[in-house]
Design a protein around this motif. Structure first.
Motif, PDB file in Angstrom:
ATOM      1  N   ASN A 187      -1.419   3.204   8.659  1.00  0.00           N
ATOM      2  CA  ASN A 187      -0.414   4.264   8.600  1.00  0.00           C
ATOM      3  C   ASN A 187      -0.620   5.364   9.621  1.00  0.00           C
ATOM      4  O   ASN A 187       0.182   6.278   9.711  1.00  0.00           O
ATOM      5  CB  ASN A 187      -0.433   4.914   7.213  1.00  0.00           C
ATOM      6  CG  ASN A 187       0.173   3.997   6.178  1.00  0.00           C
ATOM      7  OD1 ASN A 187       0.972   3.130   6.520  1.00  0.00           O
ATOM      8  ND2 ASN A 187      -0.199   4.187   4.933  1.00  0.00           N
ATOM      9  N   GLN A 196      -3.728   2.694   3.086  1.00  0.00           N
ATOM     10  CA  GLN A 196      -3.419   2.389   4.488  1.00  0.00           C
ATOM     11  C   GLN A 196      -2.248   1.421   4.600  1.00  0.00           C
ATOM     12  O   GLN A 196      -1.668   1.239   5.653  1.00  0.00           O
ATOM     13  CB  GLN A 196      -4.630   1.788   5.215  1.00  0.00           C
ATOM     14  CG  GLN A 196      -5.878   2.651   5.158  1.00  0.00           C
ATOM     15  CD  GLN A 196      -5.630   4.050   5.681  1.00  0.00           C
ATOM     16  OE1 GLN A 196      -4.895   4.240   6.645  1.00  0.00           O
ATOM     17  NE2 GLN A 196      -6.213   5.044   5.042  1.00  0.00           N
ATOM     18  N   LYS A 197      -1.935   0.775   3.500  1.00  0.00           N
ATOM     19  CA  LYS A 197      -0.793  -0.141   3.542  1.00  0.00           C
ATOM     20  C   LYS A 197       0.484   0.684   3.558  1.00  0.00           C
ATOM     21  O   LYS A 197       0.538   1.770   2.995  1.00  0.00           O
ATOM     22  CB  LYS A 197      -0.814  -1.034   2.304  1.00  0.00           C
ATOM     23  CG  LYS A 197      -1.948  -2.029   2.354  1.00  0.00           C
ATOM     24  CD  LYS A 197      -1.582  -3.301   1.608  1.00  0.00           C
ATOM     25  CE  LYS A 197      -2.693  -4.329   1.740  1.00  0.00           C
ATOM     26  NZ  LYS A 197      -3.294  -4.679   0.458  1.00  0.00           N
ATOM     27  N   PRO A 198       1.518   0.171   4.206  1.00  0.00           N
ATOM     28  CA  PRO A 198       2.744   0.949   4.265  1.00  0.00           C
ATOM     29  C   PRO A 198       3.250   1.290   2.864  1.00  0.00           C
ATOM     30  O   PRO A 198       3.085   0.513   1.925  1.00  0.00           O
ATOM     31  CB  PRO A 198       3.724   0.040   4.991  1.00  0.00           C
ATOM     32  CG  PRO A 198       3.035  -1.235   5.254  1.00  0.00           C
ATOM     33  CD  PRO A 198       1.602  -1.105   4.889  1.00  0.00           C
ATOM     34  N   ILE A 199       3.843   2.451   2.777  1.00  0.00           N
ATOM     35  CA  ILE A 199       4.305   2.938   1.493  1.00  0.00           C
ATOM     36  C   ILE A 199       5.588   2.210   1.119  1.00  0.00           C
ATOM     37  O   ILE A 199       6.566   2.236   1.856  1.00  0.00           O
ATOM     38  CB  ILE A 199       4.530   4.451   1.563  1.00  0.00           C
ATOM     39  CG1 ILE A 199       3.234   5.113   2.049  1.00  0.00           C
ATOM     40  CG2 ILE A 199       4.966   4.993   0.236  1.00  0.00           C
ATOM     41  CD1 ILE A 199       3.365   6.594   2.279  1.00  0.00           C
ATOM     42  N   GLN A 200       5.534   1.531  -0.026  1.00  0.00           N
ATOM     43  CA  GLN A 200       6.668   0.678  -0.367  1.00  0.00           C
ATOM     44  C   GLN A 200       7.311   1.086  -1.682  1.00  0.00           C
ATOM     45  O   GLN A 200       6.663   1.656  -2.536  1.00  0.00           O
ATOM     46  CB  GLN A 200       6.197  -0.774  -0.522  1.00  0.00           C
ATOM     47  CG  GLN A 200       5.484  -1.290   0.690  1.00  0.00           C
ATOM     48  CD  GLN A 200       5.142  -2.757   0.580  1.00  0.00           C
ATOM     49  OE1 GLN A 200       5.660  -3.468  -0.270  1.00  0.00           O
ATOM     50  NE2 GLN A 200       4.275  -3.221   1.447  1.00  0.00           N
ATOM     51  N   PHE A 246      10.661   0.136   2.714  1.00  0.00           N
ATOM     52  CA  PHE A 246       9.778   1.190   3.221  1.00  0.00           C
ATOM     53  C   PHE A 246      10.189   2.469   2.504  1.00  0.00           C
ATOM     54  O   PHE A 246      11.366   2.823   2.491  1.00  0.00           O
ATOM     55  CB  PHE A 246       9.956   1.334   4.724  1.00  0.00           C
ATOM     56  CG  PHE A 246       9.134   2.442   5.333  1.00  0.00           C
ATOM     57  CD1 PHE A 246       7.800   2.592   5.015  1.00  0.00           C
ATOM     58  CD2 PHE A 246       9.695   3.310   6.246  1.00  0.00           C
ATOM     59  CE1 PHE A 246       7.048   3.601   5.586  1.00  0.00           C
ATOM     60  CE2 PHE A 246       8.945   4.329   6.822  1.00  0.00           C
ATOM     61  CZ  PHE A 246       7.624   4.469   6.487  1.00  0.00           C
ATOM     62  N   TYR A 286       1.211   7.920  -4.066  1.00  0.00           N
ATOM     63  CA  TYR A 286       1.633   8.569  -2.823  1.00  0.00           C
ATOM     64  C   TYR A 286       1.698  10.073  -3.017  1.00  0.00           C
ATOM     65  O   TYR A 286       1.194  10.854  -2.221  1.00  0.00           O
ATOM     66  CB  TYR A 286       2.990   8.029  -2.365  1.00  0.00           C
ATOM     67  CG  TYR A 286       3.017   6.529  -2.259  1.00  0.00           C
ATOM     68  CD1 TYR A 286       2.063   5.877  -1.476  1.00  0.00           C
ATOM     69  CD2 TYR A 286       3.946   5.767  -2.939  1.00  0.00           C
ATOM     70  CE1 TYR A 286       2.057   4.502  -1.382  1.00  0.00           C
ATOM     71  CE2 TYR A 286       3.952   4.380  -2.847  1.00  0.00           C
ATOM     72  CZ  TYR A 286       3.004   3.753  -2.067  1.00  0.00           C
ATOM     73  OH  TYR A 286       3.000   2.390  -1.982  1.00  0.00           O
TER      74      TYR A 286
END
Lengths: 639, 314, 437
Positions: free
Chosen positions: A610, C307-311, C334, B220
């Motif tokens: 990211n 670190q993985k894309p925010i999904q 995304f 998040y």
């Protein structure tokens, strides 16, 4: 207390009397002199510089003046006040324009020091005098030519194409056994045979040009330099938008298009057409014929090279992003479809990976980064914003999709840096009236990359747009209005422009420019971060890209395209890719060096985590979300 | 073996934001609420004292919602039909602040009337949310802001597209704003910059980094909050604002909370699970730096309050 | 401390020989820095460099593995905050049972069988902690007839422990707990049975003394019980231990932590804190799915690799209560893309169905570029989420950036009308008002 001010303008002295603390610019106005103040008398632009030839003024700000300038008596009329009698020389406006300490002139092209023809060159022209045949000497023409090559040029093995072989007999006889051969020496293996490219009757002048061309195939712009291989000089430089652009602005769209039935063939033809037209224009300029060109060296990103050669490029786009070929072998122009001598070699320079192609290895060569002692950052401000960081010990590189905005494409009134392009803009911070400079001096047709950088920065500094790029319609000026894509700013009214239409900066343009600059900024910050090198330890920032003659570093910093570093640390190299191709075209050692560079470079995939996205959104703001990274811009905003 | 406790000494701290004005301060609230002022990561009292503890806001609507979970309807009962009554009950349930959420059906007059009735029903400070559509928000919040001049209400929710009008009216009438961005550190900072560029003092901005419910992206929001707080402590002025989050709103739209039937057996008892869902979401956010959590169920309010008490007891 | 790529590079041969499988030494160095490759892949690295690199790579918190029929790991963590890298070994959730409980077998059976699904993953508990208020040995025997999960044995009676552990051959159990008064016999047992040992003290000084003494007796696998009288105190201690281990490299406290929310005032709240704030093992008072499920989800969320894309979850989302006439908008999963589309539409008040396709967390353009957002995938999503059953007007709006897909999508979905929307989410409300009526 009153003081006498004597202005000299156009060799005519004008005298006025003003009280203490009068601003020089006010005194000039009193004298009926119109000293340009594009920034509105804010001391930002430096256009109102005058020279104090006698007496003294108090300079409140010398922002645009170097210490040398001040030593010579230069002062900014809008920032200097009268404290006694003084004589002022008002220089003509055009001389002032380039007095900006922030400006960097794009490096000029000179023949590399020490270039020696023929020893550095793989293509050489040789005069041969053959013994005419007779009834006693019935050796065939080809053997006769080979013998001459052996005896007169020390060439033991030579290859020839069938096409050329078909013409030999005639050429030898027309030239009455005096001929000029153009030969190509093997690049890598000296045991390999020499290749006969062309054979012409008679001897040609030893110093007459032997033509080669360096080509850079950019996603947006194709550039061709026509080079005399004997003197090493670039004799013509031409560029045009890549004809493929109508099929997509970025490499991905092109790859997709190439996948369609007939798409690959069409794209191949489109770029060939662009190249061939450029070659024709360039040749015309030097009164040569394209067939006279006997060598071509090509740089370009991996996708462009694949499309040029008609090689399927689809795997470039798909994980794990593998090219069909990073380093294509030497080919013949006739096979590739480039309209120069059909036997001319086409040398596609080696790339590193899918997204780091020969444009970058060539760029590194021309920047000298690979031999530098200190750490250097090299940025290619183009559609694919490639970045290289390193020195003679190590090289890392990455690529990010910046879009074509800085090449003037994908922007409503954008254009290439050619005649008619607005290349610099200043906006008066009170009235929002712009002052601009047009390449060639005529009516503006559009705005080029450096003009866009300058315009975006001015719009931001004067508050026309906010830090997120929203046009502030609350400001009262007819130049700020609601357009088709939201708020827009009119740079030139239709009455001033070549087309008669208004030239504007729209919200969409601002977004495109923001994304482009954010991608480039994010690219190099993440790259530096990944290897653990703080940006402060970078000794020099070298910038490549299709800009005009001048770039204003301060403006590029103000929009957050370049890091906030001392202006001396930046150098603009212009199109580094075609320049690298030019060096490789001339000198086989440089050519070898590019191969070495490609081997040494370590490619960093930015999409692996990211961090690039983070850095990108952080940079998607003017100048940057983290203002502490841009102290000079923060202080400019406070002023 | 004597261990030396490592202590971070941060250069930055969080601004103190005060919501609501008492009569002495030009309003009508019985007390005002201050949040912020921290100089360490959450509850690390050994590094720096925590001048203000996190507080709990209870969300009520200007008219009885027809899509709320039966568990919430059961908890609030008849009061839901009358915002003033609802607010009173929320006050009794332990709210420190009342959030009045206006709806699309409200006219500007309705909005003003509802907010005024809540103001007279309780002495707690208020947060007022528009229904979440740019034009409607402006239409309702401007008259509410003017009618409550000096009360130091928090007006929300400012987003990057609609902040100008809300910020302007909040500035003119002595109110505060809630600035929301979608779970991104940079976007949070950017909106704070844009709002303070308009001249709004930082002491009158609450940042809302948005959260997801447990199981729906809470990680998040959680990390964004930790990062914002770290940035603030490291000295980044544009993140030194107290944080407000809305776990009540987020959790009560998940099926884990909302629905009791036709769900997997492994989810256990509905009511206990639903309240756990809201409480645990809120706790995770409190641990990551929330200063105001907006909740819906009185039982969750009680539990989160209890946890905060334990966390601030040195 | 971990070294950056360029520092590691300086320790490598710098010959770019490629034998490690990477194109350059620097590329290899960066993989090493990211811990994605072993140093042994380099055949030419010097011994001196090897030593230096090994030191920098040693995990600051010891990895503890409890093992029976299944296993659970704790430790090996390297950061204070999950965004800095990731939290790796998920907190082990244990259910406390009593040896004296007549329903022991039944309770263990129920808890052991517990399985709950969360977005395609099955979660269960990790093991049992047995309180020795009755015959521990008998209890262990009983449990082993119904569960193969790892055990925590909660007694200080070394004789009892000895007989119980002897039943658990081949396993790695956890002994609870050693303190200053009893660590010697317990350490001997831990060593004898290859068990891990909890050390307990009400001060960090005390814990460090204990771990040193126990280590001196040849036991390496330890777990810390921090004590603490409330959530605030426990949080402070847990933070201090973590920081000492990974920032100060204090080996004496470089062990995972065990927490007992079962003894807290509000078990759920204390357990949530323990999961978020560094506990390696958590012991719960009883088997309660209504608490266990949210805790398992919280644990999953906190330990997800940031670190993985925010999904966002692919699916069909309702915006502003759509009806069968409302348009179907398509976008990728995304999160930022989803949010910007959803927010614009939500803010406009116009009803719509939003179909979020699985594009592996990439934005529209990136996904399209990588072949993760094409006509085939969109059509599959429309079918999988049974969009046709929700609408009467079969109309799909594609993002403007992928206008090129419209032809192919028409082929894939012949009875649907395919419309190309705007490139930017901001323009969606205007498009929906003007073009979709």
């Amino acid at each position: 207390m009153q003081h006498t001010i004597t202005f000299t303008f156009d060799d005519k002295p004008i005298t006025v009397t003003v009280p203490t603390n009068t601003m020089l610019s006010d005194a000039a106005q009193l004298a009926g002199l119109d000293i340009g103040q594009p920034c509105g008398g804010q001391g930002r632009c430096g256009r109102c510089a005058v020279q104090v030839t006698d007496g003294n003024v108090r300079r409140r700000s010398t922002l645009r003046l170097s210490p040398g300038d001040v030593g010579q008596g230069f002062a900014l009329a809008c920032q200097s006040v009268v404290e006694g009698d003084v004589s002022i020389y008002v220089p003509p406006q055009e001389k002032i324009e380039r007095r900006l300490t922030t400006d960097r002139v794009v490096a000029e092209v000179t023949v590399p020091e020490g270039y020696e023809y023929p020893s550095d060159q793989t293509v050489r022209r040789i005069h041969l005098e053959l013994t005419p045949p007779s009834m006693d000497d019935q050796t065939d023409d080809w053997s006769r030519l080979q013998t001459a090559l052996r005896l007169q040029a020390n060439i033991n093995k030579v290859n020839v194409s069938l096409g050329l072989l078909q013409t030999i007999g005639n050429v030898l006889r027309v030239g009455e056994w005096n001929v000029t051969a153009v030969l190509e020496y093997p690049l890598e293996d000296l045991e390999q045979p020499v290749r006969l490219i062309s054979l012409q009757p008679h001897h040609v002048d030893e110093y007459s040009p032997l033509w080669g061309c360096a080509i850079d195939i950019g996603t947006t712009t194709v550039s061709v330099w026509l080079v005399d291989l004997v003197s090493g000089q670039v004799r013509a430089q031409v560029a045009e938008y890549n004809g493929q652009i109508v099929r997509g602005e970025d490499v991905i769209s092109r790859i997709m298009y190439a996948n369609k039935s007939g798409g690959g063939q069409e794209l191949r033809q489109r770029v060939l057409d662009t190249i061939n037209e450029l070659l024709e224009t360039a040749c015309k300029r030097v009164k040569a014929k394209p067939e006279d060109v006997v060598k071509a060296t090509i740089a370009g990103n991996s996708t462009m090279i694949h499309l040029l050669l008609g090689i399927p490029a689809s795997n470039i786009r798909l994980s794990p992003f593998i090219t069909a070929v990073n380093h294509p072998p030497l080919m013949r122009a006739g096979d590739v479809g480039i309209n120069i001598h059909s036997q001319a070699s086409v040398d596609c320079l080696p790339g590193v990976a899918s997204y780091v192609g020969a444009d970058i290895t060539a760029g590194v060569l021309s920047s000298g980064l690979d031999v530098a002692e200190d750490v250097i950052l090299f940025l290619d401000v183009g559609t694919n914003g490639e970045t290289v960081l390193g020195n003679r010990d190590w090289l890392v590189t990455c690529a990010c999709s910046a879009g074509p905005a800085f090449e003037g494409a994908g922007v409503v009134n954008g254009m290439r840096a050619t005649t008619g392009a607005i290349e610099e803009v200043w906006v008066n911070s009170d009235t929002f009236e712009p002052t601009y400079r047009v390449i060639g001096g005529g009516k503006p047709k559009g705005i080029c990359g450096s003009g866009l950088i300058s315009l975006l920065s001015e719009a931001f500094i004067t508050g026309i747009i906010d830090k997120a790029g929203n046009v502030n319609l609350m400001k009262s000026s007819s130049r700020l209005r609601d357009g088709a894509h939201g708020g827009e700013y009119v740079v030139a009214w239709g009455t001033e422009s070549e087309s008669g239409e208004d030239i504007v900066l729209s919200r969409v343009d601002v977004d495109n420019l923001l994304r482009a600059k954010a991608a480039i900024y994010a690219g190099f910050t993440v790259l530096a971060d990944t290897v653990g090198i703080p940006l402060e330890s970078v000794s020099k920032v070298l910038i490549g890209g299709s800009f005009g003659k001048y770039i204003n570093v301060e403006k590029a910093v103000q929009i957050g395209l370049l890091p906030d570093m001392p202006w001396e640390q930046f150098d603009f190299l212009g199109n580094t890719s075609v320049r690298g191709a030019y060096y490789a075209l001339l000198d086989w050692r440089k050519r070898d060096q590019i191969t070495e560079i490609a081997k040494r470079m370590t490619y960093i995939e930015l999409s692996a985590d990211n961090s690039f996205y983070e850095a990108f959104t952080s940079a998607l703001f003017l100048p940057h979300t983290d203002m502490s990274k841009f102290p000079s811009v923060a202080s400019a905003l406070e002023r | 073996m004597p261990i030396e406790i490592p202590k971070d000494k941060w250069p930055g701290s969080i601004k103190i934001v005060t919501i609501g004005a008492t009569s002495a301060e030009g309003g009508t609230r019985t007390k005002s609420i201050s949040v912020g002022g921290q100089a360490s990561m959450p509850y690390l009292h050994y590094e720096a004292p925590m001048p203000n503890k996190p507080v709990i806001a209870i969300e009520i609507k200007s008219r009885k919602p027809d899509d709320w979970s039966p568990l919430l309807v059961e908890a609030w009962g008849e009061t839901m039909a009358e915002p003033a009554q609802w607010a009173k009950k929320a006050d009794e349930a332990g709210a420190d602040i009342i959030v009045v959420a206006l709806t699309l059906a409200d006219s500007p007059e309705d909005a003003v009337r509802v907010v005024k009735s809540v103001l007279s029903a309780t002495g707690l400070p208020l947060i007022v949310w528009g229904p979440g559509q740019v034009e409607k928000d402006n239409e309702l919040l401007v008259p509410v802001s003017e009618a409550t001049n000096g009360e130091k209400i928090v007006l929300g929710i400012c987003e990057d597209k609609n902040y100008r009008t809300i910020v302007a009216t909040a500035m003119a009438n002595g109110h505060l704003v809630q600035a929301r961005t979608p779970m991104d550190v940079n976007l949070s900072k950017q909106l704070n910059i844009l709002i303070s560029d308009m001249g709004m003092p930082k002491e009158r901005i609450l940042m809302d980094p948005t959260t997801g419910a447990l199981g729906y992206g809470i990680e998040y929001g959680y990390s964004v909050m930790e990062r914002l707080r770290l940035a603030a402590l490291q000295g980044d002025a544009m993140t030194q604002l107290p944080m407000i989050v809305t776990p009540g709103y987020e959790t009560w739209k998940t099926k884990e909370s909302k629905i009791g039937e036709g769900v997997p057996e492994g989810w256990g008892d509905w009511k206990a699970r639903a309240i756990n869902w809201e409480t645990l979401t809120a706790i995770a956010l409190v641990e990551s730096g929330a200063d105001i959590v907006v909740l819906r169920h009185p039982e969750s309010v009680k539990r989160v309050k209890g946890a905060i008490e334990e966390l601030v007891t040195v | 401390m971990a070294l950056a790529g360029i520092q590691i590079y300086k320790l490598l041969p710098q010959t770019n020989c490629k034998e490690c499988g990477f194109p350059t030494c620097l590329a290899f160095a960066m993989k090493l820095a990211a811990k994605q490759v072993e140093l042994s892949a380099c055949p030419y690295v010097s011994d001196a460099s090897k030593k230096q690199l090994a030191e920098s790579a040693a995990p600051p918190i010891r990895l503890i593995t409890l093992k029976a029929g299944s296993e659970v790991k704790a430790g090996n963590e390297v950061v204070m905050f999950r965004h800095e890298k990731s939290f790796y070994n998920k907190t082990g959730l244990f259910i406390r049972v009593k040896a004296s409980d007549p329903d022991l077998a039944k309770k263990v059976t129920a808890a052991d069988a517990y399985k709950v699904n969360y977005v395609g993953m099955d979660f269960s508990i990790d093991g049992f902690a047995i309180e020795a208020d009755g015959d521990l040995t008998a209890a262990v025997k009983t449990i082993r007839t119904v569960s193969k999960r790892p055990l925590i044995l909660m007694t200080k009676d070394s004789a009892l422990l000895d007989s119980s552990l002897s039943l658990l051959a081949g396993e790695s159990a956890l002994i609870y707990a050693a303190d200053a008064s009893n660590y010697e016999p317990l350490a001997d047992l831990a060593k004898k049975y290859k068990a891990a040992l909890v050390v307990k003290s009400d001060s960090l000084d005390g814990l460090a003394d204990l771990t040193k003494n126990i280590q001196a007796k040849g036991v390496e696998d330890m777990v810390l019980d921090l004590g603490g009288r409330n959530m605030g105190e426990w949080l402070a201690r847990s933070t201090q231990v973590r920081k000492l281990a990974i920032k100060s490299n204090l080996r004496a406290l470089g062990y995972p932590v065990i927490a007992f929310p079962c003894d807290a005032k509000d078990e759920g709240v204390a357990a949530a804190q323990a999961i978020a704030k560094y506990a390696g093992f958590v012991v719960l008072s009883e088997f309660k799915p209504e608490l266990l499920y949210p805790l398992l989800v919280l644990r999953e969320n906190i330990y997800t690799d940031p670190q993985k894309p925010i999904q966002v979850q692919p699916g069909i989302y309702e915006i502003n209560s759509p009806n069968p006439e409302s348009p179907v908008l398509v976008t990728t999963n995304f999160s930022i893309t989803y949010f910007s589309v959803a927010n614009e539409v939500e803010g406009s008040g116009l009803p719509a169905w939003l179909v979020v396709t699985d594009a592996e967390g990439m934005s529209v353009l990136t996904a399209w570029a990588a072949g993760k957002f094409d006509a085939e995938r969109i059509a599959k999503a429309i079918k999988t989420f049974d969009v046709a059953s929700k609408v009467s007007k079969k109309r799909i709006v594609l993002p403007g950036h992928v206008a090129v897909l419209s032809g192919e999508l028409e082929e894939e979905l012949p009875d649907w009308e395919i419309r190309v929307g705007p490139r930017e989410a901001v323009d969606l409300p205007a498009f929906m008002k003007q073009a979709l009526n």
